[in-house]
Design a protein around this motif. Sequence first.
Motif, PDB file in Angstrom:
ATOM      1  N   ALA A 133      39.429  36.897  51.812  1.00 56.00           N
ATOM      2  CA  ALA A 133      40.413  35.916  51.354  1.00 56.00           C
ATOM      3  C   ALA A 133      41.170  36.442  50.136  1.00 56.00           C
ATOM      4  CB  ALA A 133      39.724  34.592  51.018  1.00 56.00           C
ATOM      5  N   VAL A 134      40.479  37.168  49.249  1.00 53.84           N
ATOM      6  CA  VAL A 134      41.151  37.777  48.097  1.00 53.84           C
ATOM      7  C   VAL A 134      42.215  38.763  48.569  1.00 53.84           C
ATOM      8  CG1 VAL A 134      40.846  39.276  46.092  1.00 53.84           C
ATOM      9  CG2 VAL A 134      39.182  37.479  46.562  1.00 53.84           C
ATOM     10  N   VAL A 135      41.857  39.607  49.538  1.00 51.45           N
ATOM     11  CA  VAL A 135      42.804  40.606  50.050  1.00 51.45           C
ATOM     12  C   VAL A 135      44.010  39.925  50.684  1.00 51.45           C
ATOM     13  CG1 VAL A 135      43.121  42.436  51.754  1.00 51.45           C
ATOM     14  CG2 VAL A 135      41.033  42.374  50.369  1.00 51.45           C
ATOM     15  N   VAL A 136      43.757  38.919  51.527  1.00 49.03           N
ATOM     16  CA  VAL A 136      44.860  38.219  52.200  1.00 49.03           C
ATOM     17  C   VAL A 136      45.699  37.446  51.185  1.00 49.03           C
ATOM     18  CG1 VAL A 136      45.450  36.435  53.878  1.00 49.03           C
ATOM     19  CG2 VAL A 136      43.636  38.076  54.391  1.00 49.03           C
ATOM     20  N   GLY A 137      45.027  36.735  50.280  1.00 47.00           N
ATOM     21  CA  GLY A 137      45.752  35.902  49.320  1.00 47.00           C
ATOM     22  C   GLY A 137      46.613  36.708  48.365  1.00 47.00           C
ATOM     23  N   MET A 138      46.046  37.749  47.758  1.00 46.85           N
ATOM     24  CA  MET A 138      46.824  38.550  46.819  1.00 46.85           C
ATOM     25  C   MET A 138      47.882  39.380  47.551  1.00 46.85           C
ATOM     26  SD  MET A 138      45.630  37.368  44.112  1.00 46.85           S
ATOM     27  CE  MET A 138      46.715  38.301  43.020  1.00 46.85           C
ATOM     28  N   GLY A 139      47.570  39.798  48.790  1.00 51.86           N
ATOM     29  CA  GLY A 139      48.596  40.477  49.586  1.00 51.86           C
ATOM     30  C   GLY A 139      49.759  39.556  49.902  1.00 51.86           C
ATOM     31  N   LEU A 140      49.440  38.300  50.231  1.00 53.80           N
ATOM     32  CA  LEU A 140      50.498  37.326  50.515  1.00 53.80           C
ATOM     33  C   LEU A 140      51.307  37.033  49.261  1.00 53.80           C
ATOM     34  CD1 LEU A 140      51.803  35.391  52.532  1.00 53.80           C
ATOM     35  CD2 LEU A 140      50.087  33.679  51.895  1.00 53.80           C
ATOM     36  N   TRP A 141      50.619  36.890  48.097  1.00 51.40           N
ATOM     37  CA  TRP A 141      51.349  36.669  46.849  1.00 51.40           C
ATOM     38  C   TRP A 141      52.351  37.792  46.617  1.00 51.40           C
ATOM     39  CZ3 TRP A 141      52.868  38.873  42.404  1.00 51.40           C
ATOM     40  CH2 TRP A 141      53.313  38.036  41.379  1.00 51.40           C
ATOM     41  N   THR A 142      51.919  39.016  46.848  1.00 55.62           N
ATOM     42  CA  THR A 142      52.790  40.169  46.626  1.00 55.62           C
ATOM     43  C   THR A 142      53.971  40.164  47.585  1.00 55.62           C
ATOM     44  OG1 THR A 142      50.893  41.463  45.870  1.00 55.62           O
ATOM     45  CG2 THR A 142      52.865  42.684  46.511  1.00 55.62           C
ATOM     46  N   LEU A 143      53.704  39.912  48.866  1.00 53.98           N
ATOM     47  CA  LEU A 143      54.788  39.932  49.858  1.00 53.98           C
ATOM     48  C   LEU A 143      55.820  38.833  49.590  1.00 53.98           C
ATOM     49  CD1 LEU A 143      52.938  40.683  53.217  1.00 53.98           C
ATOM     50  CD2 LEU A 143      54.514  42.171  51.961  1.00 53.98           C
ATOM     51  N   VAL A 144      55.345  37.660  49.171  1.00 58.01           N
ATOM     52  CA  VAL A 144      56.287  36.567  48.880  1.00 58.01           C
ATOM     53  C   VAL A 144      57.097  36.893  47.630  1.00 58.01           C
ATOM     54  CG1 VAL A 144      56.484  34.146  48.233  1.00 58.01           C
ATOM     55  CG2 VAL A 144      54.909  34.825  50.053  1.00 58.01           C
ATOM     56  N   SER A 145      56.419  37.346  46.581  1.00 62.02           N
ATOM     57  CA  SER A 145      57.123  37.610  45.326  1.00 62.02           C
ATOM     58  C   SER A 145      58.066  38.806  45.441  1.00 62.02           C
ATOM     59  CB  SER A 145      56.121  37.852  44.192  1.00 62.02           C
ATOM     60  OG  SER A 145      55.354  39.017  44.431  1.00 62.02           O
ATOM     61  N   GLN A 146      57.751  39.749  46.325  1.00 63.06           N
ATOM     62  CA  GLN A 146      58.591  40.927  46.523  1.00 63.06           C
ATOM     63  C   GLN A 146      59.267  40.905  47.892  1.00 63.06           C
ATOM     64  OE1 GLN A 146      59.398  43.005  44.251  1.00 63.06           O
ATOM     65  NE2 GLN A 146      57.957  42.318  42.685  1.00 63.06           N
ATOM     66  N   ALA A 147      59.536  39.701  48.390  1.00 58.63           N
ATOM     67  CA  ALA A 147      60.148  39.572  49.712  1.00 58.63           C
ATOM     68  C   ALA A 147      61.477  40.327  49.827  1.00 58.63           C
ATOM     69  CB  ALA A 147      60.332  38.103  50.073  1.00 58.63           C
ATOM     70  N   PRO A 148      62.390  40.243  48.836  1.00 60.11           N
ATOM     71  CA  PRO A 148      63.644  40.998  48.978  1.00 60.11           C
ATOM     72  C   PRO A 148      63.420  42.506  49.108  1.00 60.11           C
ATOM     73  CG  PRO A 148      63.844  39.338  47.248  1.00 60.11           C
ATOM     74  CD  PRO A 148      62.393  39.400  47.618  1.00 60.11           C
ATOM     75  N   LEU A 149      62.473  43.043  48.336  1.00 59.28           N
ATOM     76  CA  LEU A 149      62.187  44.477  48.429  1.00 59.28           C
ATOM     77  C   LEU A 149      61.525  44.804  49.760  1.00 59.28           C
ATOM     78  CD1 LEU A 149      62.183  47.258  47.112  1.00 59.28           C
ATOM     79  CD2 LEU A 149      59.983  46.676  46.070  1.00 59.28           C
ATOM     80  N   ALA A 150      60.649  43.925  50.249  1.00 62.74           N
ATOM     81  CA  ALA A 150      60.010  44.146  51.543  1.00 62.74           C
ATOM     82  C   ALA A 150      61.051  44.179  52.662  1.00 62.74           C
ATOM     83  CB  ALA A 150      58.966  43.065  51.809  1.00 62.74           C
ATOM     84  N   VAL A 151      62.037  43.291  52.582  1.00 63.20           N
ATOM     85  CA  VAL A 151      63.121  43.284  53.568  1.00 63.20           C
ATOM     86  C   VAL A 151      63.898  44.600  53.518  1.00 63.20           C
ATOM     87  CG1 VAL A 151      65.322  42.206  54.168  1.00 63.20           C
ATOM     88  CG2 VAL A 151      63.328  40.783  53.643  1.00 63.20           C
ATOM     89  N   LEU A 152      64.179  45.063  52.314  1.00 63.51           N
ATOM     90  CA  LEU A 152      64.903  46.315  52.165  1.00 63.51           C
ATOM     91  C   LEU A 152      64.098  47.494  52.726  1.00 63.51           C
ATOM     92  CD1 LEU A 152      67.386  47.801  51.119  1.00 63.51           C
ATOM     93  CD2 LEU A 152      66.269  47.963  48.885  1.00 63.51           C
TER      94      LEU A 152
END
Length: 240
Positions: free
Chosen positions: A158-177
Amino acid sequence: MMEPGAFIASAGALGLGGLDPAPPLIAAVYMASRPASSPHAARRVRRAVLAFGIVLIGGTALWGIALSLLVGERLDAIPWGHLLRAGAVVAWMEVAAALAGLVYAVCRWRRRNRAPEAERDRSFAGLLLVAVGFVALVTSDPPFVLATGLSGHQPLWAVVVGMGLWTLVSQAPLAVLCGAVMANQHRRAARLIGRAWAAARRWVNLILPLGVAAVCALMLLDAGKYLLLGRFLIDPSGQL
């Protein structure tokens, strides 16, 4: 203890609070300053931007997981509500923070109509250094710290999924790029991101200082009530 599903959902919601448009803008400037003069040059630029995204996104997720495992339980055990509602010292700290925030809001308001400064061109090494700097700075981001604290008593998955999700949401514009880079559509994506930020910048420059000023005014009311009457404005029996 919070259920793993609730923690993951909370981490995703907190990621919105850490949403950061700066990294894709930096990557877009890096690409714009390096025209694709040859296929080899284009591949080199793509690899550089992809490396920037991997270091920043992957590093943030790994740093969040590491902090969760190292200090997550300690953060979760701290009675934040009691500490933040305890005594005149806290009230004066709240006043100081509110005044500093008001100064920031006034400065941002006065600069709201200024033309944006040109982003400095960077080398590949400089680009990676910026990515590492963003990873380090995330430790001071309140939504990140709160998500880390909530992860304290969660299972590892859950830590891996949760912190990974936090990162993907907070860096969504960079992930899209980065996705566009892998699809060889990065220059088009960079132009779209640049235009979107140019359109949103005016509203951000208006809303951000007004929002900060409103929060600071609430903080001053909260601290003022304690200093005058001995109770905070927000004081639900020691728990927030």
